[in-house]
Design an enzyme around this catalytic site. Structure first.
Site, PDB file in Angstrom:
ATOM      1  N   TYR A   1      14.527 -33.159   7.554  1.00 52.51           N
ATOM      2  CA  TYR A   1      15.360 -34.028   8.386  1.00 52.51           C
ATOM      3  C   TYR A   1      14.491 -34.243   9.543  1.00 52.51           C
ATOM      4  O   TYR A   1      14.090 -33.313  10.267  1.00 52.51           O
ATOM      5  CB  TYR A   1      16.679 -33.396   8.621  1.00 52.51           C
TER       6      TYR A   1
ATOM      7  N   ASP B   1       6.959 -32.683  13.279  1.00 50.65           N
ATOM      8  CA  ASP B   1       8.259 -32.604  13.839  1.00 50.65           C
ATOM      9  C   ASP B   1       8.571 -31.051  14.117  1.00 50.65           C
ATOM     10  O   ASP B   1       8.689 -30.245  13.260  1.00 50.65           O
ATOM     11  CB  ASP B   1       9.238 -33.056  12.891  1.00 50.65           C
TER      12      ASP B   1
ATOM     13  N   LYS C   1      15.413 -29.576  21.594  1.00 49.91           N
ATOM     14  CA  LYS C   1      16.114 -28.296  21.485  1.00 49.91           C
ATOM     15  C   LYS C   1      15.804 -27.198  22.664  1.00 49.91           C
ATOM     16  O   LYS C   1      16.269 -27.556  23.756  1.00 49.91           O
ATOM     17  CB  LYS C   1      15.826 -27.589  19.946  1.00 49.91           C
TER      18      LYS C   1
END
Length: 386
Positions: free
Chosen positions: A138, A222, A249
């Site tokens: 994802y 990522d 994050k």
């Protein structure tokens, strides 16, 4: 106090499905948070849980951390955002360079946007269009990194994206031999959450580095979720140097953030000092509040803190596995592998543990030994159906 059902009745009248984030939905509808205190979340009914969701791994120091709030408040008092760059973003870029060794940085407002920026930069640098990504990973909600069959995604997107099986070196090698001359970037998540937090093999990562370089493509990693697993990110532990990396994050201290870092030669594509640069704005990108909060969070999350939190996660994973539960992950990130995820989520919630809606558990430094014990007990009780 407003009940969850009361809030939901109001919410569905003004928002499709009653909220803004698909990832937090659990049927019949999720509880609504009222406040957070350290490692705890209290919902609109007064129910308190230990937060193992931590806004999908972002809150590394839990809720309402005093030092982070002080940093954010001090920055906000001088102005929350400007139509000019500030020293805050310079300092944050220096902090990230010191942690990762990656030369240059640009900022945005989310992990999704960071991946978008990274892909755009890779295409601009190479002059190619094709992106290679891996099934089950994802990378946010950008059209180019979700399923080509997803609702609302134009059919033409699939022409410029090649999806391969994770950890299959032969399939990867064959694809690069055939299409490598068209590949701008290989987009890799080293421990994809959607794929069950199963770490990618070291051999596969080494192959990705070699094949990308051999074909003149960029290796883009990522680390929006996995950056918390090492001072410089998970890629350091694999011994691989990406051309570009996307972060989010934990680097925002609880505020909206995204970042792309990498080789100066590649990021030069974004430089307004050079002809033909990629134009990329963002009204709140690198805003002082986020940068100040993020730097406060990262400076606290030093090598000792990283090691201690990872050790806690590894020990919790070992103890849960010893009870017969299937648990994946690494360090402070765990993933419960259960058949009925939704039912387990509600059982966990009732047992006082807030997990991700896919079984994700993300620890924070705000948790005490007693909290970790309660998490273990709650998970065992919920997964046993008691």
């Amino acid at each position: 106090m407003t009940s969850a059902d009361g809030l939901f009745a109001r919410a569905v009248d003004v928002m499709p499905g009653g909220n803004t984030r698909t990832t937090v939905f659990v049927a019949p509808h999720p509880p609504y948070a009222r406040r957070g205190e350290g490692p705890y979340v209290i919902d609109s009914t007064g129910h308190r849980t230990i937060d193992c969701n931590n806004n999908y791994t972002a809150l590394i120091h839990g809720h309402a951390d005093r030092e982070i709030l002080q940093a954010a408040t001090a920055a906000a008092a001088q102005g929350t955002a400007f139509g000019l760059p500030t020293g805050y973003e310079v300092e944050m870029a220096e902090v990230l360079r010191a942690r990762t060794g990656l030369q240059q940085w640009r900022f945005c407002n989310s992990g999704t946007e960071a991946v978008m920026m990274m892909v755009r930069g890779a295409r601009a640098h190479t002059g190619r269009d094709l992106i290679v990504r891996f099934d089950g990973s994802y990378h946010g909600t950008y059209d180019g990194v979700v399923s080509a069959q997803a609702a609302g995604v134009p059919g033409g997107v699939a022409r410029d994206v090649l999806v391969l099986p994770q950890n299959d070196i032969d399939a990867f090698g064959d694809a690069m031999a055939r299409y490598g001359h068209r590949v701008a970037a290989v987009l890799l998540d080293l421990m994809p959450n959607r794929a069950g937090l199963t770490p990618v093999s070291g051999d596969f990562v080494a192959a990705a580095r070699r094949l990308a370089s051999d074909c003149g493509a960029l290796l883009t990693i990522d680390e929006v979720i996995t950056f918390r697993l090492g001072v410089g990110g998970l890629h350091h532990q694999y011994g691989v140097t990406p051309d570009l990396v996307s972060l989010g994050k934990v680097i925002g201290g609880g505020y909206p953030v995204g970042a792309v870092g990498g080789r100066a030669e590649v990021l030069k594509s974004f430089s307004p000092l050079d002809d033909g640069s990629v134009a990329w704005g963002g009204t709140f990108s690198a805003n002082p509040v986020t940068m100040a909060a993020g730097m406060a969070a990262l400076r606290r999350f030093d090598a000792c803190e990283v090691a201690e939190l990872n050790a806690r996660g590894d020990e919790l994973r070992r103890r849960l596995s010893a009870t017969g539960l299937a648990v994946n992950g690494r360090g402070s990130l765990l993933r419960l592998l259960v058949e009925d995820v939704q039912r387990t989520w509600w059982r966990l919630y009732e047992a006082g543990v807030l997990a991700g809606t896919n079984g994700l558990l993300a620890l924070s430094t705000a948790m005490s030994d007693g909290d970790i014990e309660q998490i273990e007990q709650g998970v065992v009780r919920a997964c046993a159906g008691r």
